[in-house]
Write an enzyme that holds these catalytic residues in place. Structure first.
Site, PDB file in Angstrom:
ATOM      1  N   LYS A  80      -9.847 -83.995  55.628  1.00  0.00           N
ATOM      2  CA  LYS A  80      -9.461 -84.385  56.898  1.00  0.00           C
ATOM      3  C   LYS A  80      -7.961 -84.206  57.248  1.00  0.00           C
ATOM      4  O   LYS A  80      -7.163 -84.636  56.582  1.00  0.00           O
ATOM      5  CB  LYS A  80      -9.823 -85.977  56.851  1.00  0.00           C
ATOM      6  CG  LYS A  80     -10.042 -86.730  58.125  1.00  0.00           C
ATOM      7  CD  LYS A  80     -10.385 -88.138  58.107  1.00  0.00           C
ATOM      8  CE  LYS A  80     -10.451 -88.991  59.207  1.00  0.00           C
ATOM      9  NZ  LYS A  80     -10.910 -90.399  59.192  1.00  0.00           N
ATOM     10  N   SER A 161     -14.460 -91.718  63.104  1.00  0.00           N
ATOM     11  CA  SER A 161     -13.352 -90.593  63.353  1.00  0.00           C
ATOM     12  C   SER A 161     -13.313 -89.307  62.309  1.00  0.00           C
ATOM     13  O   SER A 161     -12.993 -88.401  62.746  1.00  0.00           O
ATOM     14  CB  SER A 161     -11.958 -91.142  62.903  1.00  0.00           C
ATOM     15  OG  SER A 161     -11.749 -91.633  61.681  1.00  0.00           O
ATOM     16  N   SER A 185     -15.617 -95.005  59.574  1.00  0.00           N
ATOM     17  CA  SER A 185     -15.486 -93.617  59.753  1.00  0.00           C
ATOM     18  C   SER A 185     -15.945 -92.966  58.832  1.00  0.00           C
ATOM     19  O   SER A 185     -15.602 -91.544  59.122  1.00  0.00           O
ATOM     20  CB  SER A 185     -13.807 -93.447  59.915  1.00  0.00           C
ATOM     21  OG  SER A 185     -13.353 -93.764  61.435  1.00  0.00           O
TER      22      SER A 185
HETATM   23  N1  GLN Z   1     -14.536 -96.382  64.978  1.00  0.00           N
HETATM   24  C1  GLN Z   1     -13.664 -97.429  64.547  1.00  0.00           C
HETATM   25  C2  GLN Z   1     -12.373 -97.462  65.371  1.00  0.00           C
HETATM   26  O1  GLN Z   1     -12.318 -96.719  66.280  1.00  0.00           O
HETATM   27  C3  GLN Z   1     -13.328 -97.124  63.150  1.00  0.00           C
HETATM   28  C4  GLN Z   1     -12.548 -95.964  62.961  1.00  0.00           C
HETATM   29  C5  GLN Z   1     -12.123 -95.675  61.569  1.00  0.00           C
HETATM   30  O2  GLN Z   1     -12.757 -95.996  60.851  1.00  0.00           O
HETATM   31  N2  GLN Z   1     -10.976 -94.902  61.301  1.00  0.00           N
HETATM   32  O3  GLN Z   1     -11.615 -98.161  65.146  1.00  0.00           O
END
Ligand code: GLN
Length: 503
Positions: A80, A161, A185
């Site tokens: 990532k 994400s 995420s």
């Molecule tokens: N979708 C969540 C957010 O936008 C979680 C993102 C994440 O876990 N990095 O904050």
């Protein structure tokens, strides 16, 4: 014939160790698959075929020399693009970090290279890991390899994400990938794409060299084909790191070696607050099926209550932006990546543009809309007049949510819930409505706020032919119970659906 790219971590490592194929053959197969698929899927921001090949050559040489090979020997993975990789651009999918080439390696990626893995490239993600669909990336959205069985070819979100990670593993162009999970995420994209992902206990994996979003929540973890592969890869990623003040100073258990799907004597809690009004019928059915599978594995299933669940999402969307607004203050045009100078004469100072104007111009051009939204919310909830009303309240709610789990774990060993309220949605379907997007995380954020290990395992397909995930949440430090219950589900679900190759 099984293609090398059909293999996951264990099969590749065992095949390399046993001499069925070489690590270089595996790296070449995956490099070719990435080159063929990436123009369509956009899963990688940059590809690094030489990194994968060099690692594979080292593994093959070690094997020839009779040396013991590491747990990830010969396994080509995607990284990532939130992990700093020495000499390889690291952007967090932002414009502000475009062109930033770290002179150091994150602890987690270094551990994976030390265990014998190689890197296929840096995976796309939501910008600064903020999002649930991978649509906030500066480098364009990832397209899920999945398509609805009956819905034409409408492109679907791979989740976020870690959407590049989920798409690459699901499309069989990476044997596994790293993810990070701040509020879902790893788990939500895993659920959307029919793969397995685990967020370990907060502190298991070092955050050193991982671009910070919300430091009290951020946790790295593996995204892979199955539970066994996740256990192996997590073992390679985890461990105490003096460079991260919140790193857990605990030995890393042999999770893979202790996997056991016999759940006799295990109590599984079903949180009644997660059964929401108007719940998607297929999601509800897969949850019921999961309960039946765990009973079949010998578990005793009990009803539990997590009474503050409905406050988790609002608390998360105060705490995470608050921490982000502080963490992202460092991107100012001085030290990293982008520097924008305002138009001559447009500055606020008498002699033209000043330092503040340079900061403002850099941040205005360098951050995307969602990142700006979070910085504004975070700055607001931390401002003198609103700190107690929002930030302090949210911290209190966070403590109550952690206590809900502590009480529940006096009665059960692991909790079963859906990973997400729905299967994957179409690209563009929710991007205009931040609240609809945030609701995706409703089942994921409570475990994040409490710092608990939580995993998503594929449970089946919905009526549209799209994967659904089941979530297992465990006590702090008890990844083993999470993995074991996940394995019991995996064995019974027999999930072997794959997206059809259209790219
Ligand atoms: N979708 C969540 C957010 O936008 C979680 C993102 C994440 O876990 N990095 O904050």
């Amino acid at each position: 014939m099984t293609e090398l790219t059909d293999l996951g971590i264990k099969a590749i490592r065992d095949g390399v160790v046993g001499g069925s194929f070489t690590a270089v053959e595996v790296a070449e197969a995956f490099n070719a698959a990435v080159a063929a698929a990436n123009p369509a899927l956009n899963a990688f921001i940059v590809t690094t075929p030489d990194h994968a090949l060099d690692a594979a050559r080292r593994v093959d040489a070690q094997r020839s020399a009779g040396e013991t090979l590491g747990a990830m020997a010969g396994v080509p993975i995607g990284m990532k693009d939130l992990f700093a990789t020495k000499g390889v651009q690291t952007t967090a999918a932002s414009h502000i970090l475009e062109g930033f080439v770290p002179p150091y390696e994150s602890t987690v990626s270094q551990k994976l290279w030390d265990a014998g893995a190689g890197m296929l490239g840096k995976l796309n993600l939501d910008q600064f890991a903020m999002g649930s669909s991978n649509e906030t990336s500066y480098f364009g959205n990832v397209i899920s390899p999945w398509r609805r069985a009956d819905g034409g070819n409408a492109p679907l979100a791979p989740g976020g994400s870690s959407g590049g990670s989920s798409a690459a593993v699901a499309a069989r162009i990476a044997a596994a990938a790293t993810g990070t999970d701040t509020g879902g995420s790893i788990r939500q994209p895993a659920a959307f794409t029919g793969i397995t992902g685990i967020k370990p206990t907060y502190g298991r994996c070092s955050r050193w060299g991982v671009v910070a979003f919300a430091s009290s929540l951020d946790q790295a973890g593996p995204m892979a084909r199955d539970v066994t592969d996740c256990a192996i890869m997590l073992g390679a990623m985890a461990g105490f790191d003096p460079k991260d003040a919140t790193s857990l100073d605990l030995p890393v258990p042999d999770w893979a070696g202790a996997l056991n799907a016999d759940l006799r004597g295990v109590k599984v809690g079903i949180p009644r607050e997660y059964r929401m009004d108007g719940m998607d019928a297929d999601v509800a059915a897969s949850w019921d099926q999961g309960i039946a599978w765990l009973k079949d594995a010998g578990a005793e299933v009990i009803d539990i209550s997590l009474p503050h669940t409905h406050h988790a999402l609002p608390a998360y969307y105060i705490i995470a932006p608050a921490e982000a607004s502080s963490n992202l203050a460092r991107y100012d045009g001085v030290r990293y990546g982008l520097r924008e100078l305002p138009e001559p004469g447009s500055g606020s100072g008498t002699s033209g543009a000043g330092l503040q104007d340079m900061y403002a111009a850099t941040r205005a051009a360098g951050f995307g809309d969602e990142v700006k939204r979070r910085i504004l919310i975070g700055t607001y909830v931390l401002s003198a007049g609103f700190y107690d009303a929002y930030y302090t309240q949210a911290q209190k709610v966070r403590a109550l949510i952690a206590r809900d789990f502590e009480r529940a774990f006096e009665r059960c060993d692991v909790i079963l819930a859906p990973t997400c309220p729905t299967a994957a949605f179409g690209l563009g379907e929710k991007s205009a409505d931040p609240l609809a997007m945030y609701l995706n995380d409703v089942f994921a954020v409570p475990a994040s706020l409490a710092g608990l290990p939580a995993m998503s395992v594929p449970a089946g397909l919905n009526r549209e032919g799209l994967p659904l995930g089941l979530q297992l949440i465990g006590r702090a430090f008890d990844e083993q119970s999470v993995l074991n219950a996940g394995l019991a589900i995996e064995q019974r679900a027999g999930f072997n659906a794959k997206p059809e190759t259209w790219w």
